[in-house]
Design a protein around this motif. Structure first.
Motif, PDB file in Angstrom:
ATOM      1  N   VAL A 140       0.844  -1.192   0.000  1.00 40.12           N
ATOM      2  CA  VAL A 140       0.000   0.000   0.000  1.00 40.12           C
ATOM      3  C   VAL A 140       0.880   1.244   0.000  1.00 40.12           C
ATOM      4  CG1 VAL A 140      -1.775   1.323   1.202  1.00 40.12           C
ATOM      5  CG2 VAL A 140      -1.831  -1.171   1.281  1.00 40.12           C
ATOM      6  N   ILE A 141       0.526   2.200  -0.858  1.00 39.61           N
ATOM      7  CA  ILE A 141       1.172   3.516  -0.868  1.00 39.61           C
ATOM      8  C   ILE A 141       0.101   4.558  -0.595  1.00 39.61           C
ATOM      9  CG2 ILE A 141       2.400   5.227  -2.253  1.00 39.61           C
ATOM     10  CD1 ILE A 141       3.628   2.922  -3.842  1.00 39.61           C
ATOM     11  N   LEU A 142       0.357   5.419   0.368  1.00 43.83           N
ATOM     12  CA  LEU A 142      -0.547   6.520   0.701  1.00 43.83           C
ATOM     13  C   LEU A 142       0.181   7.823   0.442  1.00 43.83           C
ATOM     14  CD1 LEU A 142      -3.083   7.796   2.109  1.00 43.83           C
ATOM     15  CD2 LEU A 142      -1.893   7.428   4.282  1.00 43.83           C
ATOM     16  N   PHE A 200      -2.163  -1.423  -3.696  1.00 40.05           N
ATOM     17  CA  PHE A 200      -3.081  -0.286  -3.708  1.00 40.05           C
ATOM     18  C   PHE A 200      -2.327   1.025  -3.554  1.00 40.05           C
ATOM     19  CE2 PHE A 200      -5.649  -3.851  -2.216  1.00 40.05           C
ATOM     20  CZ  PHE A 200      -6.837  -3.684  -2.917  1.00 40.05           C
ATOM     21  N   ILE A 201      -2.910   2.069  -4.131  1.00 41.94           N
ATOM     22  CA  ILE A 201      -2.428   3.418  -3.898  1.00 41.94           C
ATOM     23  C   ILE A 201      -3.606   4.271  -3.452  1.00 41.94           C
ATOM     24  CG2 ILE A 201      -2.739   4.210  -6.299  1.00 41.94           C
ATOM     25  CD1 ILE A 201      -0.145   5.874  -5.879  1.00 41.94           C
ATOM     26  N   PHE A 202      -3.386   5.085  -2.425  1.00 46.02           N
ATOM     27  CA  PHE A 202      -4.396   6.000  -1.897  1.00 46.02           C
ATOM     28  C   PHE A 202      -3.882   7.422  -2.106  1.00 46.02           C
ATOM     29  CE2 PHE A 202      -5.240   2.018   0.077  1.00 46.02           C
ATOM     30  CZ  PHE A 202      -6.560   2.003   0.509  1.00 46.02           C
ATOM     31  N   PRO A 227      -1.635 -10.757  -0.644  1.00 43.72           N
ATOM     32  CA  PRO A 227      -2.031 -12.068  -0.092  1.00 43.72           C
ATOM     33  C   PRO A 227      -2.897 -11.977   1.159  1.00 43.72           C
ATOM     34  CG  PRO A 227       0.324 -11.650   0.225  1.00 43.72           C
ATOM     35  CD  PRO A 227      -0.168 -10.607  -0.719  1.00 43.72           C
ATOM     36  N   THR A 228      -2.807 -10.879   1.909  1.00 44.54           N
ATOM     37  CA  THR A 228      -3.589 -10.772   3.149  1.00 44.54           C
ATOM     38  C   THR A 228      -4.849  -9.915   2.975  1.00 44.54           C
ATOM     39  OG1 THR A 228      -2.325  -8.826   3.890  1.00 44.54           O
ATOM     40  CG2 THR A 228      -1.495 -11.014   4.529  1.00 44.54           C
ATOM     41  N   LEU A 229      -5.215  -9.596   1.740  1.00 47.28           N
ATOM     42  CA  LEU A 229      -6.350  -8.699   1.487  1.00 47.28           C
ATOM     43  C   LEU A 229      -7.619  -9.176   2.191  1.00 47.28           C
ATOM     44  CD1 LEU A 229      -7.614  -6.316  -0.135  1.00 47.28           C
ATOM     45  CD2 LEU A 229      -8.109  -7.979  -1.946  1.00 47.28           C
ATOM     46  N   VAL A 258      -5.482  -4.423   4.270  1.00 49.87           N
ATOM     47  CA  VAL A 258      -4.300  -5.258   3.987  1.00 49.87           C
ATOM     48  C   VAL A 258      -3.518  -5.429   5.291  1.00 49.87           C
ATOM     49  CG1 VAL A 258      -2.257  -5.571   2.544  1.00 49.87           C
ATOM     50  CG2 VAL A 258      -4.195  -4.259   1.671  1.00 49.87           C
ATOM     51  N   PRO A 259      -3.974  -6.304   6.176  1.00 46.06           N
ATOM     52  CA  PRO A 259      -3.283  -6.490   7.460  1.00 46.06           C
ATOM     53  C   PRO A 259      -1.879  -7.065   7.277  1.00 46.06           C
ATOM     54  CG  PRO A 259      -4.997  -8.152   7.156  1.00 46.06           C
ATOM     55  CD  PRO A 259      -5.170  -7.170   6.053  1.00 46.06           C
ATOM     56  N   GLY A 260      -0.960  -6.546   8.082  1.00 46.58           N
ATOM     57  CA  GLY A 260       0.407  -7.068   8.058  1.00 46.58           C
ATOM     58  C   GLY A 260       1.154  -6.748   6.787  1.00 46.58           C
TER      59      GLY A 260
END
Length: 252
Positions: free
Chosen positions: A86-88, A129-131, A193-195, A226-228
């Motif tokens: 994830v990129i925010l 994901f990108i936010f 993988p953790t979605l 997306v935990p972890g």
């Protein structure tokens, strides 16, 4: 070797080098204009932030703060060291007019679109994901950036701002009063993988904070989705630091 192909490659390389020189010259010009305006307005030079006593500030134990200018940061080395799920990012968008806030002072440096789009975001994720937090006049540009960096728009999150009394916190807008901010969500490649789907809402009701400070609930949503995961925030500030996040910005 085909001499025609070789000539085409040389021409393309020359054109790219000229474009790079033009962008660098424009960035230098913009930096000078910003410095002149800050001096004219009596604002402190951003470099004075280096004199802040960092002993008064304790970063979260497991956070990874990186104080750097995102425009010349070594993104390639970071990409080689880690790929992010994830990129925010909360880009310091350049506002549409000279006085868009009707008297509300802007306390941070803004960047023109050409600087934001030059960031090599595509290197930092093969999938994930990108936010992107976006202001009203930058929706089109944000969608263009998503496409340029290889993402498909999949969702958005709305932050409804509230006062300490839980009333709607309205602010100045060009046509209407503004009481919300929007974060666009893009995705590329395979699912992390953790979605975890459908575990969080796309609406945040939260108290308005300092200028440009976003709600902590955003981080909670991402960590539930997306935990972890491997998390990266770009254009971060001290208040953004969070355990298990890499945070990059020149105001850390």
């Amino acid at each position: 070797m085909d001499t025609d192909d070789n000539g085409d490659d040389i021409s393309l390389l020359s054109a790219l080098r000229r474009r790079e020189q033009t962008i660098c010259m424009r960035m230098e010009q913009l930096e000078k204009e910003i410095a002149d305006l800050e001096k004219k307005c009596g604002m402190e030079d951003k470099s004075q932030a280096a004199n802040i006593d960092m002993s008064e500030f304790l970063a979260p134990k497991w956070s990874v703060p990186i104080r750097a200018n995102v425009m010349n940061f070594e993104w390639e080395r970071l990409a080689q060291a880690c790929q992010f799920d994830v990129i925010l990012m909360d880009p310091p968008w350049q506002l549409a007019s000279q006085a868009p806030t009707r008297g509300v002072a802007i306390a941070y440096q803004q960047l023109p679109d050409v600087c934001i789009e030059s960031l090599p975001i595509q290197l930092l994720q093969t999938s994930g994901f990108i936010f992107i937090w976006v202001i009203n006049n930058k929706y089109t540009k944000a969608f263009q950036l998503m496409k340029q960096w290889g993402y498909t728009y999949v969702d958005d999150i709305t932050w409804v701002k509230q006062t300490v009394n839980r009333r709607m916190a309205k602010g100045h807008g060009y046509y209407l009063q503004h009481a919300k901010e929007t974060c666009l969500v893009g995705k590329k490649g395979a699912d992390p993988p953790t979605l975890q789907r459908s575990v969080a809402s796309d609406i945040i009701f939260s108290e308005r904070r300092g200028q440009s400070q976003k709600p902590e609930e955003m981080y909670e949503i991402i960590e539930q989705l997306v935990p972890g995961g491997n998390y990266l925030e770009i254009f971060g500030r001290k208040n953004n630091l969070r355990d298990y996040w890499v945070t990059i910005g020149n105001e850390l």
